[in-house]
Design a protein around this motif. Structure first.
Motif, short mmCIF file in Angstrom:
data_model
loop_
_atom_site.label_atom_id
_atom_site.label_comp_id
_atom_site.label_asym_id
_atom_site.label_seq_id
_atom_site.Cartn_x
_atom_site.Cartn_y
_atom_site.Cartn_z
N GLU A 1 -7.29 -5.69 61.72
CA GLU A 1 -6.77 -6.98 62.21
C GLU A 1 -7.81 -8.08 62.05
N VAL A 2 -9.05 -7.80 62.44
CA VAL A 2 -10.12 -8.79 62.34
C VAL A 2 -10.40 -9.12 60.87
N ALA A 3 -10.42 -8.11 60.01
CA ALA A 3 -10.64 -8.34 58.58
C ALA A 3 -9.53 -9.18 57.98
N PHE A 4 -8.29 -8.92 58.39
CA PHE A 4 -7.16 -9.72 57.91
C PHE A 4 -7.30 -11.17 58.35
N GLN A 5 -7.63 -11.37 59.62
CA GLN A 5 -7.78 -12.73 60.13
C GLN A 5 -8.90 -13.46 59.39
N TYR A 6 -10.02 -12.78 59.19
CA TYR A 6 -11.14 -13.39 58.49
C TYR A 6 -10.76 -13.71 57.04
N GLY A 7 -10.12 -12.77 56.37
CA GLY A 7 -9.72 -12.99 54.98
C GLY A 7 -8.76 -14.15 54.83
N LEU A 8 -7.80 -14.22 55.74
CA LEU A 8 -6.84 -15.32 55.70
C LEU A 8 -7.54 -16.65 55.96
N SER A 9 -8.41 -16.68 56.96
CA SER A 9 -9.15 -17.90 57.28
C SER A 9 -10.04 -18.33 56.11
N LEU A 10 -10.71 -17.37 55.49
CA LEU A 10 -11.55 -17.67 54.34
C LEU A 10 -10.72 -18.22 53.19
N GLY A 11 -9.58 -17.61 52.95
CA GLY A 11 -8.70 -18.09 51.88
C GLY A 11 -8.23 -19.52 52.12
N VAL A 12 -7.89 -19.83 53.36
CA VAL A 12 -7.45 -21.19 53.70
C VAL A 12 -8.61 -22.17 53.49
N ARG A 13 -9.80 -21.78 53.91
CA ARG A 13 -10.97 -22.66 53.73
C ARG A 13 -11.25 -22.91 52.25
#
Length: 92
Positions: free
Chosen positions: A67-79
């Motif tokens: 879950e944390v990796a997904f959130q981080y990956g999504l946030s990084l992608g948006v950035r």
């Protein structure tokens, strides 16, 4: 249906999608199952119960990590998208 709707309704499960055709993952999963079966064949009922509690804890930990990796990956992608759009605006 949009991608956001698919995510919301559970139609997209990223870890199942990326691993279902991964031969290395399947081999490791099979090996793990065989070794676990050999191990538990030698266990007492008390040891099997302890292993089950251990498994529950490991599964909860892996779920949290995913879950944390997904959130981080999504946030990084948006950035990355935001940065690339703002860089393009500066260059134009």
């Amino acid at each position: 249906m949009t991608t956001l709707e698919d995510l919301w309704y559970g139609n997209i499960n990223p870890h199942e999608t990326i691993l279902k055709d991964n031969k290395q993952f399947k081999n490791l999963l099979s090996l793990m199952g065989r070794n676990r079966e050999k191990l538990t064949d030698t266990f007492t009922d008390q040891q099997k119960e302890l292993l089950e509690k251990y498994d529950d804890t490991i599964n909860e930990m892996h779920s949290l990590a995913e879950e944390v990796a997904f959130q981080y990956g999504l946030s990084l992608g948006v950035r990355v998208v935001i940065e690339s759009c703002s860089t393009r605006l500066i260059l134009d």
